[in-house]
Write a protein that holds these residues in place. Sequence first.
Motif, PDB file in Angstrom:
ATOM      1  N   THR A  45      14.589 -10.129  39.225  1.00  8.48           N
ATOM      2  CA  THR A  45      13.117  -9.893  39.376  1.00  8.48           C
ATOM      3  C   THR A  45      12.805  -8.352  39.320  1.00  8.48           C
ATOM      4  N   TYR A  46      11.934  -8.208  38.620  1.00  9.81           N
ATOM      5  CA  TYR A  46      11.502  -6.650  38.038  1.00  9.81           C
ATOM      6  C   TYR A  46       9.756  -6.548  38.912  1.00  9.81           C
ATOM      7  N   LEU A  47      10.107  -5.433  39.607  1.00 16.88           N
ATOM      8  CA  LEU A  47       8.498  -5.073  40.120  1.00 16.88           C
ATOM      9  C   LEU A  47       8.079  -4.094  39.438  1.00 16.88           C
ATOM     10  N   TYR A  48       6.788  -4.145  38.811  1.00 13.69           N
ATOM     11  CA  TYR A  48       6.283  -3.064  37.979  1.00 13.69           C
ATOM     12  C   TYR A  48       4.963  -2.653  38.504  1.00 13.69           C
ATOM     13  N   GLY A  49       4.678  -1.533  38.181  1.00 12.10           N
ATOM     14  CA  GLY A  49       3.323  -0.967  38.149  1.00 12.10           C
ATOM     15  C   GLY A  49       2.553  -1.507  36.816  1.00 12.10           C
ATOM     16  N   ARG A  50       1.367  -1.351  36.594  1.00 16.11           N
ATOM     17  CA  ARG A  50       0.856  -1.830  35.313  1.00 16.11           C
ATOM     18  C   ARG A  50       1.150  -1.212  34.084  1.00 16.11           C
ATOM     19  N   ARG A  51       1.054   0.211  34.344  1.00 13.70           N
ATOM     20  CA  ARG A  51       1.581   0.983  33.141  1.00 13.70           C
ATOM     21  C   ARG A  51       3.086   0.855  32.750  1.00 13.70           C
ATOM     22  N   MET A  52       3.855   0.544  33.861  1.00 14.80           N
ATOM     23  CA  MET A  52       5.238   0.336  33.119  1.00 14.80           C
ATOM     24  C   MET A  52       5.450  -1.199  32.777  1.00 14.80           C
ATOM     25  N   ASP A  83      12.185 -12.689  36.395  1.00  8.96           N
ATOM     26  CA  ASP A  83      11.018 -12.675  36.775  1.00  8.96           C
ATOM     27  C   ASP A  83      10.321 -11.344  37.018  1.00  8.96           C
ATOM     28  N   LYS A  84       8.908 -11.201  36.792  1.00  8.12           N
ATOM     29  CA  LYS A  84       8.099  -9.953  36.778  1.00  8.12           C
ATOM     30  C   LYS A  84       6.982 -10.064  37.664  1.00  8.12           C
ATOM     31  N   ILE A  85       6.969  -9.164  38.575  1.00 11.26           N
ATOM     32  CA  ILE A  85       5.892  -9.036  39.360  1.00 11.26           C
ATOM     33  C   ILE A  85       4.962  -7.775  39.007  1.00 11.26           C
ATOM     34  N   VAL A  86       3.775  -7.614  38.762  1.00 10.54           N
ATOM     35  CA  VAL A  86       2.967  -6.667  38.126  1.00 10.54           C
ATOM     36  C   VAL A  86       1.823  -6.352  39.410  1.00 10.54           C
ATOM     37  N   TYR A  87       2.048  -5.057  39.818  1.00  7.03           N
ATOM     38  CA  TYR A  87       1.118  -4.858  40.763  1.00  7.03           C
ATOM     39  C   TYR A  87      -0.098  -4.002  40.235  1.00  7.03           C
ATOM     40  N   SER A  88      -1.145  -4.571  40.293  1.00  9.23           N
ATOM     41  CA  SER A  88      -2.251  -4.109  39.282  1.00  9.23           C
ATOM     42  C   SER A  88      -3.637  -4.539  40.048  1.00  9.23           C
TER      43      SER A  88
END
Length: 185
Positions: A45-52, A83-88
């Motif tokens: 799983t990748y945790l990302y901010g919106r820009r990344m 899996d990816k989770i984007v925090y935005s």
Amino acid sequence: MARLIYSAVMSLDGYIADADGRFEWAAPDEEVHAFVNELERPAGTYLYGRRMYETMRYWETAHTIAGQRPVSLDFTRIWQAADKIVYSTTLQEPATARTRVERDFDPDQVRKLKEAADRDLTVGGARLAAQAIAAGLVDEYQMFVVPAVVGGGTRALPDQVRLNLALAQEHRFSGGTVYLCYHPA
């Protein structure tokens, strides 16, 4: 329990992007990219901010671009399988498969993710990583130091956080990049 890993490519003076937001100076050569692929392969799983996330979503369709190097195609498969989770608070819908959007970064929820996961998680983007670091969630720091000084921009590590770290691994690449892996001491 899975680990949360922060991996970043940074200039010698500690920035992941320069003052203009540019980071082409950090593009990995084939040797570094192959090494990164091996580090990323176990991540589930990748945790990302919106820009990344907006930067990384390139990998959703990279395999359709003619002339891709084998090392890039390998990373494409690795990225697409996770899996990816984007925090935005602004992104309405993800533009990639296996992706969900969360409005707020909740350290307790990330702890639960780590406890339940059978594969490691990574956090990408300096701002999101800063929140994870401040919450004491990061188990490993994978830093790629590029032989460039950019003089300012987005810092790889947050201000106002003090960490005692132990060097776990290092590797020098022929192009001058150095990989440093640290664990909390």
